[in-house]
Design a protein around this motif. Sequence first.
Motif, PDB file in Angstrom:
ATOM      1  N   PRO A  19     -38.158  60.634 112.603  1.00  0.00           N
ATOM      2  CA  PRO A  19     -39.297  60.025 111.899  1.00  0.00           C
ATOM      3  C   PRO A  19     -39.094  59.950 110.386  1.00  0.00           C
ATOM      4  N   LEU A  20     -38.348  60.930 109.834  1.00  0.00           N
ATOM      5  CA  LEU A  20     -38.084  60.888 108.390  1.00  0.00           C
ATOM      6  C   LEU A  20     -37.287  59.644 108.022  1.00  0.00           C
ATOM      7  N   ARG A  21     -36.344  59.292 108.880  1.00  0.00           N
ATOM      8  CA  ARG A  21     -35.526  58.106 108.610  1.00  0.00           C
ATOM      9  C   ARG A  21     -36.387  56.858 108.484  1.00  0.00           C
ATOM     10  N   TYR A  22     -37.284  56.653 109.427  1.00  0.00           N
ATOM     11  CA  TYR A  22     -38.134  55.460 109.415  1.00  0.00           C
ATOM     12  C   TYR A  22     -39.173  55.519 108.287  1.00  0.00           C
ATOM     13  N   LEU A  23     -39.635  56.748 107.963  1.00  0.00           N
ATOM     14  CA  LEU A  23     -40.558  56.896 106.838  1.00  0.00           C
ATOM     15  C   LEU A  23     -39.878  56.522 105.529  1.00  0.00           C
ATOM     16  N   TYR A  24     -38.654  56.999 105.322  1.00  0.00           N
ATOM     17  CA  TYR A  24     -37.931  56.727 104.078  1.00  0.00           C
ATOM     18  C   TYR A  24     -37.585  55.248 103.951  1.00  0.00           C
ATOM     19  N   ARG A  25     -37.376  54.590 105.072  1.00  0.00           N
ATOM     20  CA  ARG A  25     -37.137  53.148 105.028  1.00  0.00           C
ATOM     21  C   ARG A  25     -38.360  52.406 104.487  1.00  0.00           C
ATOM     22  N   ARG A  26     -39.534  52.844 104.919  1.00  0.00           N
ATOM     23  CA  ARG A  26     -40.772  52.151 104.530  1.00  0.00           C
ATOM     24  C   ARG A  26     -41.107  52.367 103.053  1.00  0.00           C
ATOM     25  N   ILE A  27     -40.759  53.515 102.506  1.00  0.00           N
ATOM     26  CA  ILE A  27     -41.110  53.829 101.105  1.00  0.00           C
ATOM     27  C   ILE A  27     -39.938  53.615 100.167  1.00  0.00           C
ATOM     28  N   TRP A  28     -38.887  52.953 100.637  1.00  0.00           N
ATOM     29  CA  TRP A  28     -37.650  52.851  99.855  1.00  0.00           C
ATOM     30  C   TRP A  28     -37.873  52.222  98.481  1.00  0.00           C
ATOM     31  N   ASP A  29     -38.738  51.239  98.405  1.00  0.00           N
ATOM     32  CA  ASP A  29     -38.953  50.510  97.148  1.00  0.00           C
ATOM     33  C   ASP A  29     -40.066  51.115  96.299  1.00  0.00           C
ATOM     34  N   SER A  30     -40.553  52.284  96.657  1.00  0.00           N
ATOM     35  CA  SER A  30     -41.609  52.933  95.874  1.00  0.00           C
ATOM     36  C   SER A  30     -41.045  53.487  94.576  1.00  0.00           C
ATOM     37  N   SER A  31     -41.943  53.912  93.691  1.00  0.00           N
ATOM     38  CA  SER A  31     -41.519  54.482  92.411  1.00  0.00           C
ATOM     39  C   SER A  31     -40.846  55.840  92.640  1.00  0.00           C
ATOM     40  N   PRO A  32     -40.003  56.301  91.697  1.00  0.00           N
ATOM     41  CA  PRO A  32     -39.307  57.587  91.875  1.00  0.00           C
ATOM     42  C   PRO A  32     -40.242  58.758  92.143  1.00  0.00           C
ATOM     43  N   TRP A  33     -41.374  58.826  91.406  1.00  0.00           N
ATOM     44  CA  TRP A  33     -42.295  59.947  91.599  1.00  0.00           C
ATOM     45  C   TRP A  33     -42.932  59.908  92.977  1.00  0.00           C
ATOM     46  N   GLN A  34     -43.243  58.724  93.473  1.00  0.00           N
ATOM     47  CA  GLN A  34     -43.793  58.616  94.821  1.00  0.00           C
ATOM     48  C   GLN A  34     -42.759  59.035  95.863  1.00  0.00           C
ATOM     49  N   LEU A  35     -41.520  58.634  95.653  1.00  0.00           N
ATOM     50  CA  LEU A  35     -40.458  59.030  96.571  1.00  0.00           C
ATOM     51  C   LEU A  35     -40.306  60.546  96.623  1.00  0.00           C
ATOM     52  N   ILE A  36     -40.282  61.178  95.440  1.00  0.00           N
ATOM     53  CA  ILE A  36     -40.117  62.633  95.379  1.00  0.00           C
ATOM     54  C   ILE A  36     -41.259  63.333  96.098  1.00  0.00           C
ATOM     55  N   LEU A  37     -42.487  62.875  95.838  1.00  0.00           N
ATOM     56  CA  LEU A  37     -43.652  63.505  96.465  1.00  0.00           C
ATOM     57  C   LEU A  37     -43.611  63.361  97.979  1.00  0.00           C
ATOM     58  N   VAL A  38     -43.318  62.164  98.464  1.00  0.00           N
ATOM     59  CA  VAL A  38     -43.272  61.931  99.909  1.00  0.00           C
ATOM     60  C   VAL A  38     -42.157  62.757 100.542  1.00  0.00           C
ATOM     61  N   VAL A  39     -40.986  62.819  99.901  1.00  0.00           N
ATOM     62  CA  VAL A  39     -39.870  63.587 100.442  1.00  0.00           C
ATOM     63  C   VAL A  39     -40.230  65.067 100.548  1.00  0.00           C
ATOM     64  N   LEU A  40     -40.863  65.619  99.509  1.00  0.00           N
ATOM     65  CA  LEU A  40     -41.241  67.042  99.532  1.00  0.00           C
ATOM     66  C   LEU A  40     -42.246  67.329 100.639  1.00  0.00           C
ATOM     67  N   VAL A  41     -43.291  66.496 100.726  1.00  0.00           N
ATOM     68  CA  VAL A  41     -44.331  66.726 101.737  1.00  0.00           C
ATOM     69  C   VAL A  41     -43.764  66.529 103.139  1.00  0.00           C
ATOM     70  N   ALA A  42     -43.029  65.438 103.347  1.00  0.00           N
ATOM     71  CA  ALA A  42     -42.481  65.158 104.675  1.00  0.00           C
ATOM     72  C   ALA A  42     -41.479  66.226 105.098  1.00  0.00           C
ATOM     73  N   SER A  43     -40.661  66.695 104.162  1.00  0.00           N
ATOM     74  CA  SER A  43     -39.679  67.737 104.488  1.00  0.00           C
ATOM     75  C   SER A  43     -40.370  69.037 104.873  1.00  0.00           C
ATOM     76  N   TYR A  44     -41.450  69.388 104.151  1.00  0.00           N
ATOM     77  CA  TYR A  44     -42.148  70.631 104.465  1.00  0.00           C
ATOM     78  C   TYR A  44     -42.856  70.546 105.821  1.00  0.00           C
ATOM     79  N   LEU A  45     -43.506  69.421 106.109  1.00  0.00           N
ATOM     80  CA  LEU A  45     -44.191  69.271 107.393  1.00  0.00           C
ATOM     81  C   LEU A  45     -43.190  69.291 108.545  1.00  0.00           C
TER      82      LEU A  45
END
Length: 363
Positions: free
Chosen positions: A65-91
Amino acid sequence: MRDGMNSNWKVIFDDRNRFFWMLQCAGWFGYALVHYIGSLMHEMRDIYVLVILLGAYAGLLLTLPLRYLYRRIWDSSPWQLILVVLVASYLSAAAWAVIDNATYWEIYKFGFRPESNWFYFKNTIAKFYIMLSWSGLYFGIKYYQMLQDEKQKALMATSMAHQAQLKMLRYQLNPHFLFNTLNAISTLILIKENDLANKMMSKLSLFLRFSLDNEPIKKIPLEQEIEALMLYLDIEKVRFDERLHVVIDIDEEVKRALVPSLFLQPLIENSIKYAIARMEEGGRIVIAAHQVDDDLLVSVTDNGPGCPTPARELIERGGVGLSNTRDRLQALYGKNYSFTLTDNDPHGMRVEIRIPLEQIETT
């Protein structure tokens, strides 16, 4: 044999989905192997191998699921990417820890539970770092693949540029020009004008070398473009003698402006062919360049008999000199240019080119 192996690896690398699954399986197998080797340092029962395999399998499934999530947010801003990666990794780590703890305590410990919850939290944090590492590798490999794609595009662009250069030479230095020049040199040699023939041959050689050294996708200073044009015009002056008059009117502040290499030569050739060559008394060509606001305005004007064909139709069907220059400008500047053909006053034709003013950087 080796070529076949290289071909197979290339197929794997080119197929992004297959390459992902190869790395995914290899990575989680490596994770299980490291845990197994670590368990050999302690006295663990054989059933612990099953716990290790179930843990690796759970990690593999939870990263999908992380793979498909990261595909969807690929074009987001760096701060949004970092936040999503941290939250998704912890969950994902928390879910993985629940599964891992269940298999460990139910299968290996036969339902025994630790007295403190600290163990569960510590296990979650450890798996969070693993998930974070997986995410970092995913983004790193993805960016590396994008970089390789850009390099591939650059190589293809270079290859296309060389092809465009050959086309440019074929269009701009057409067989008539080369035939007439070599015929003029031969005539000069026959009438014992060896010095003039040698001078003409030298200018032809310099002009051909300039054409080969400057690719069509590159830009050169305007003064260098004018120097190349003068080589071409000096060759033509030998053919037309005093019938060809050239006037250069270039403002000092635009001499170092960047322009496409040899973009004026087809226009000059067009003026010579349709204006100067048709006038017994000869004619005049004026090459001018000035700054207009933030643009460079370049014009080529002749005082020939003109053309009864409408300007737009002349550009479309007139071929080599006009349409080729327009196509090059469009390829280099997109919509940020203008190319106009009008009647000159009192007679003749006038070509105007307006492009963004780019000055060469001085050190």
